[in-house]
Each structure stands twice: as structure tokens, then as C-alpha cells.
Scaffold this motif. Structure first.
Motif, PDB file in Angstrom:
ATOM      1  N   GLU A   1      -8.059  13.566   8.680  1.00  0.00           N
ATOM      2  CA  GLU A   1      -7.210  12.585   8.008  1.00  0.00           C
ATOM      3  C   GLU A   1      -7.829  12.255   6.656  1.00  0.00           C
ATOM      4  O   GLU A   1      -9.038  12.394   6.455  1.00  0.00           O
ATOM      5  CB  GLU A   1      -7.095  11.305   8.837  1.00  0.00           C
ATOM      6  CG  GLU A   1      -6.401  11.498  10.165  1.00  0.00           C
ATOM      7  CD  GLU A   1      -4.908  11.706  10.024  1.00  0.00           C
ATOM      8  OE1 GLU A   1      -4.288  11.109   9.134  1.00  0.00           O
ATOM      9  OE2 GLU A   1      -4.358  12.492  10.818  1.00  0.00           O
ATOM     10  N   PHE A   2      -6.982  11.813   5.733  1.00  0.00           N
ATOM     11  CA  PHE A   2      -7.453  11.456   4.399  1.00  0.00           C
ATOM     12  C   PHE A   2      -7.159   9.989   4.105  1.00  0.00           C
ATOM     13  O   PHE A   2      -6.199   9.421   4.623  1.00  0.00           O
ATOM     14  CB  PHE A   2      -6.769  12.328   3.338  1.00  0.00           C
ATOM     15  CG  PHE A   2      -7.268  13.740   3.340  1.00  0.00           C
ATOM     16  CD1 PHE A   2      -8.337  14.107   2.539  1.00  0.00           C
ATOM     17  CD2 PHE A   2      -6.693  14.692   4.164  1.00  0.00           C
ATOM     18  CE1 PHE A   2      -8.822  15.402   2.555  1.00  0.00           C
ATOM     19  CE2 PHE A   2      -7.159  15.993   4.191  1.00  0.00           C
ATOM     20  CZ  PHE A   2      -8.230  16.344   3.385  1.00  0.00           C
TER      21      PHE A   2
ATOM     22  N   LEU B   1       0.841  -1.191   0.000  1.00  0.00           N
ATOM     23  CA  LEU B   1       0.000   0.000   0.000  1.00  0.00           C
ATOM     24  C   LEU B   1       0.881   1.247   0.000  1.00  0.00           C
ATOM     25  O   LEU B   1       1.807   1.357   0.814  1.00  0.00           O
ATOM     26  CB  LEU B   1      -0.869   0.029   1.264  1.00  0.00           C
ATOM     27  CG  LEU B   1      -1.802  -1.162   1.484  1.00  0.00           C
ATOM     28  CD1 LEU B   1      -2.408  -1.100   2.876  1.00  0.00           C
ATOM     29  CD2 LEU B   1      -2.870  -1.212   0.415  1.00  0.00           C
ATOM     30  N   ILE B   2       0.577   2.177  -0.890  1.00  0.00           N
ATOM     31  CA  ILE B   2       1.238   3.481  -0.846  1.00  0.00           C
ATOM     32  C   ILE B   2       0.690   4.187   0.386  1.00  0.00           C
ATOM     33  O   ILE B   2      -0.524   4.296   0.554  1.00  0.00           O
ATOM     34  CB  ILE B   2       0.947   4.303  -2.120  1.00  0.00           C
ATOM     35  CG1 ILE B   2       1.461   3.581  -3.364  1.00  0.00           C
ATOM     36  CG2 ILE B   2       1.585   5.701  -2.002  1.00  0.00           C
ATOM     37  CD1 ILE B   2       1.030   4.221  -4.676  1.00  0.00           C
ATOM     38  N   ILE B   3       1.587   4.681   1.233  1.00  0.00           N
ATOM     39  CA  ILE B   3       1.136   5.261   2.512  1.00  0.00           C
ATOM     40  C   ILE B   3       1.451   6.750   2.639  1.00  0.00           C
ATOM     41  O   ILE B   3       1.307   7.316   3.721  1.00  0.00           O
ATOM     42  CB  ILE B   3       1.735   4.499   3.709  1.00  0.00           C
ATOM     43  CG1 ILE B   3       3.263   4.561   3.683  1.00  0.00           C
ATOM     44  CG2 ILE B   3       1.226   3.072   3.744  1.00  0.00           C
ATOM     45  CD1 ILE B   3       3.907   4.166   4.998  1.00  0.00           C
ATOM     46  N   ASN B   4       1.847   7.380   1.536  1.00  0.00           N
ATOM     47  CA  ASN B   4       2.187   8.807   1.637  1.00  0.00           C
ATOM     48  C   ASN B   4       1.535   9.668   0.556  1.00  0.00           C
ATOM     49  O   ASN B   4       1.965  10.782   0.335  1.00  0.00           O
ATOM     50  CB  ASN B   4       3.704   9.000   1.620  1.00  0.00           C
ATOM     51  CG  ASN B   4       4.334   8.675   0.280  1.00  0.00           C
ATOM     52  OD1 ASN B   4       3.891   7.769  -0.430  1.00  0.00           O
ATOM     53  ND2 ASN B   4       5.369   9.409  -0.076  1.00  0.00           N
ATOM     54  N   LYS B   5       0.492   9.161  -0.090  1.00  0.00           N
ATOM     55  CA  LYS B   5      -0.191   9.944  -1.119  1.00  0.00           C
ATOM     56  C   LYS B   5      -1.686  10.016  -0.809  1.00  0.00           C
ATOM     57  O   LYS B   5      -2.452   9.100  -1.119  1.00  0.00           O
ATOM     58  CB  LYS B   5       0.041   9.322  -2.491  1.00  0.00           C
ATOM     59  CG  LYS B   5       1.519   9.329  -2.853  1.00  0.00           C
ATOM     60  CD  LYS B   5       1.731   9.518  -4.294  1.00  0.00           C
ATOM     61  CE  LYS B   5       3.223   9.703  -4.545  1.00  0.00           C
ATOM     62  NZ  LYS B   5       3.548   9.612  -5.933  1.00  0.00           N
ATOM     63  N   PRO B   6      -2.105  11.117  -0.190  1.00  0.00           N
ATOM     64  CA  PRO B   6      -3.522  11.257   0.172  1.00  0.00           C
ATOM     65  C   PRO B   6      -4.425  11.384  -1.057  1.00  0.00           C
ATOM     66  O   PRO B   6      -4.057  12.005  -2.048  1.00  0.00           O
ATOM     67  CB  PRO B   6      -3.559  12.553   0.982  1.00  0.00           C
ATOM     68  CG  PRO B   6      -2.149  12.875   1.329  1.00  0.00           C
ATOM     69  CD  PRO B   6      -1.295  12.238   0.286  1.00  0.00           C
ATOM     70  N   SER B   7      -5.590  10.782  -0.951  1.00  0.00           N
ATOM     71  CA  SER B   7      -6.634  10.968  -1.955  1.00  0.00           C
ATOM     72  C   SER B   7      -7.437  12.199  -1.533  1.00  0.00           C
ATOM     73  O   SER B   7      -7.232  12.735  -0.450  1.00  0.00           O
ATOM     74  CB  SER B   7      -7.542   9.733  -1.984  1.00  0.00           C
ATOM     75  OG  SER B   7      -8.428   9.745  -0.881  1.00  0.00           O
TER      76      SER B   7
ATOM     77  N   LEU C   1      -6.209   4.072   6.016  1.00  0.00           N
ATOM     78  CA  LEU C   1      -7.156   3.583   5.034  1.00  0.00           C
ATOM     79  C   LEU C   1      -6.662   3.953   3.652  1.00  0.00           C
ATOM     80  O   LEU C   1      -6.157   5.062   3.443  1.00  0.00           O
ATOM     81  CB  LEU C   1      -8.544   4.197   5.257  1.00  0.00           C
ATOM     82  CG  LEU C   1      -9.404   3.480   6.300  1.00  0.00           C
ATOM     83  CD1 LEU C   1      -8.867   3.697   7.692  1.00  0.00           C
ATOM     84  CD2 LEU C   1     -10.833   3.931   6.195  1.00  0.00           C
ATOM     85  N   THR C   2      -6.802   3.021   2.712  1.00  0.00           N
ATOM     86  CA  THR C   2      -6.411   3.292   1.332  1.00  0.00           C
ATOM     87  C   THR C   2      -7.528   2.876   0.396  1.00  0.00           C
ATOM     88  O   THR C   2      -8.368   2.043   0.732  1.00  0.00           O
ATOM     89  CB  THR C   2      -5.127   2.524   0.914  1.00  0.00           C
ATOM     90  OG1 THR C   2      -5.433   1.141   0.709  1.00  0.00           O
ATOM     91  CG2 THR C   2      -4.015   2.682   1.928  1.00  0.00           C
ATOM     92  N   ILE C   3      -7.491   3.480  -0.780  1.00  0.00           N
ATOM     93  CA  ILE C   3      -8.294   2.965  -1.878  1.00  0.00           C
ATOM     94  C   ILE C   3      -7.296   2.374  -2.857  1.00  0.00           C
ATOM     95  O   ILE C   3      -6.311   3.002  -3.228  1.00  0.00           O
ATOM     96  CB  ILE C   3      -9.203   4.032  -2.531  1.00  0.00           C
ATOM     97  CG1 ILE C   3      -8.437   5.295  -2.863  1.00  0.00           C
ATOM     98  CG2 ILE C   3     -10.387   4.346  -1.632  1.00  0.00           C
ATOM     99  CD1 ILE C   3      -9.252   6.328  -3.608  1.00  0.00           C
ATOM    100  N   GLY C   4      -7.522   1.127  -3.201  1.00  0.00           N
ATOM    101  CA  GLY C   4      -6.619   0.425  -4.093  1.00  0.00           C
ATOM    102  C   GLY C   4      -5.374  -0.063  -3.384  1.00  0.00           C
ATOM    103  O   GLY C   4      -5.141   0.235  -2.214  1.00  0.00           O
ATOM    104  N   TYR C   5      -4.617  -0.866  -4.129  1.00  0.00           N
ATOM    105  CA  TYR C   5      -3.354  -1.384  -3.616  1.00  0.00           C
ATOM    106  C   TYR C   5      -2.373  -1.521  -4.770  1.00  0.00           C
ATOM    107  O   TYR C   5      -2.731  -1.336  -5.939  1.00  0.00           O
ATOM    108  CB  TYR C   5      -3.542  -2.706  -2.865  1.00  0.00           C
ATOM    109  CG  TYR C   5      -3.967  -3.881  -3.720  1.00  0.00           C
ATOM    110  CD1 TYR C   5      -3.024  -4.751  -4.270  1.00  0.00           C
ATOM    111  CD2 TYR C   5      -5.309  -4.148  -3.970  1.00  0.00           C
ATOM    112  CE1 TYR C   5      -3.406  -5.833  -5.039  1.00  0.00           C
ATOM    113  CE2 TYR C   5      -5.711  -5.222  -4.736  1.00  0.00           C
ATOM    114  CZ  TYR C   5      -4.755  -6.075  -5.274  1.00  0.00           C
ATOM    115  OH  TYR C   5      -5.138  -7.143  -6.035  1.00  0.00           O
TER     116      TYR C   5
END
Length: 183
Positions: free
Chosen positions: A66-67, A37-43, A122-126
């Protein structure tokens, strides 16, 4: 070699628009490939939307402002929760004794109601790599790798995570240059 629970740090040689400047937490690694998971690019999606969408009226204070992160290009319509502690959820992958990734809605409800999950991303996508793909990208100097650190994951502000991971290697990003080879 097991690279689960490691950070992938994009090098300046990686020019892909999504992965350039990315810090990825590797959740799973095997001879068949890898997932992270990318953990440093907010949506643009705020956590309040996640909780409201799950029918929650109250947003836990530690998730305010938080985003959701852009976890990667695979399944961008699906949510993933990287969290500690591991707990017991309907659909989880345990990464190590401290961390897990969960895709079921029950964790969102719990995060809002009982505070069992204090630290989560939380992420969208992986992001994923097929068999041998990540190893080739490492050989091509696209990524640096370093053992993950829960402090960086859950306590360092998003915009500082990339440099914090580089710091584990003694690297300052202003001195980070393209075209560096293997010694």
C-alpha cells in the motif's frame, strides 16, 4: 448543511494539476471552511517506510504493498491517518461514529502491533477551503458531492475509487464532460 463525511468528486472543469481527477473525503465542514483528504492519488512513499520510520520491524499484512496518499497541498510534511474504528488516540478528530482522522504517532505503533486499526488510509498533507470557498467551487461546477461510503474508502482499490464514487451518482466517467451546467 453539513458536508462532513461526504466525497468531493472533481469534475472535468477542474483543471488544477493536483485536484484534477481527485476524490476527496471531507473530514470537517463548518461555516468557517472545510478540510479533507485526497484518497485516490498515491505518493511514492510505501507503507513499509512509515512503519520502519516508526521503529516497527514488522508490517501488518493488510498494509503491505500500500502507498501513502497525497492528501493535499497543505502541510505536505505532516502525516494524517483516516481510520475506522475511531478509537482513543493522542490527537484525533472524530468525523462520525465510524471514522476519525489522527495525526499522532501512537496510532502507527498500534497499527503495527495490535491490529486495533484494520482499515486506514495514510496521507501526507491535506486539502482545505476557507469560508465560502468550497461553496463557490461547488457553484462553479468544480466538484460533485455525494455521501461518503466506507466500502469505497477502505475496500475499493485506489485506482477504482473515483469511478466508484461517480457510480453512486449513476455517472460513468467516459460520459463525464466539461462545461455541464446546473439544471
Amino acid at each position: 448543511m453539513d458536508l462532513s463525511n461526504h466525497f468531493l468528486i472533481a469534475t472535468p472543469d477542474l483543471e488544477d494539476s493536483l485536484f484534477s481527477g481527485s476524490l476527496i473525503y471531507l473530514c470537517e465542514y463548518s461555516e468557517d471552511g472545510a478540510m479533507g483528504l485526497i484518497i485516490n492519488k498515491p505518493s511514492p512513499i510505501g507503507m513499509e517506510i512509515v512503519f520502519t520510520g516508526a521503529g516497527m520491524k514488522q508490517i501488518p499484512a493488510h498494509f503491505m504493498n500500500e502507498f501513502v496518499m497525497m492528501g493535499g497541498p497543505v502541510q505536505p510534511d505532516r502525516g494524517f491517518v483516516l481510520h475506522t474504528p475511531v478509537g482513543n488516540w493522542q490527537s484525533s478528530l472524530t468525523i462520525n461514529e465510524d471514522n476519525a482522522i489522527t495525526t499522532s504517532r501512537d496510532i502507527i505503533v498500534s497499527m503495527a502491533k495490535d491490529n486495533k486499526i484494520q482499515h486506514a488510509i495514510l496521507t501526507i498533507g491535506y486539502s482545505s477551503w476557507q469560508k465560502g470557498q468550497l461553496e463557490q467551487e461547488l457553484a462553479d461546477n468544480s466538484w460533485l458531492i455525494v455521501p461518503a461510503d466506507n466500502h469505497i474508502l477502505f475496500h475499493v482499490p485506489v485506482e477504482e475509487r473515483y469511478q466508484a464514487a461517480l457510480n453512486k451518482l449513476g455517472i460513468n466517467d467516459v460520459n463525464f464532460m466539461r462545461g455541464v451546467g446546473h439544471a
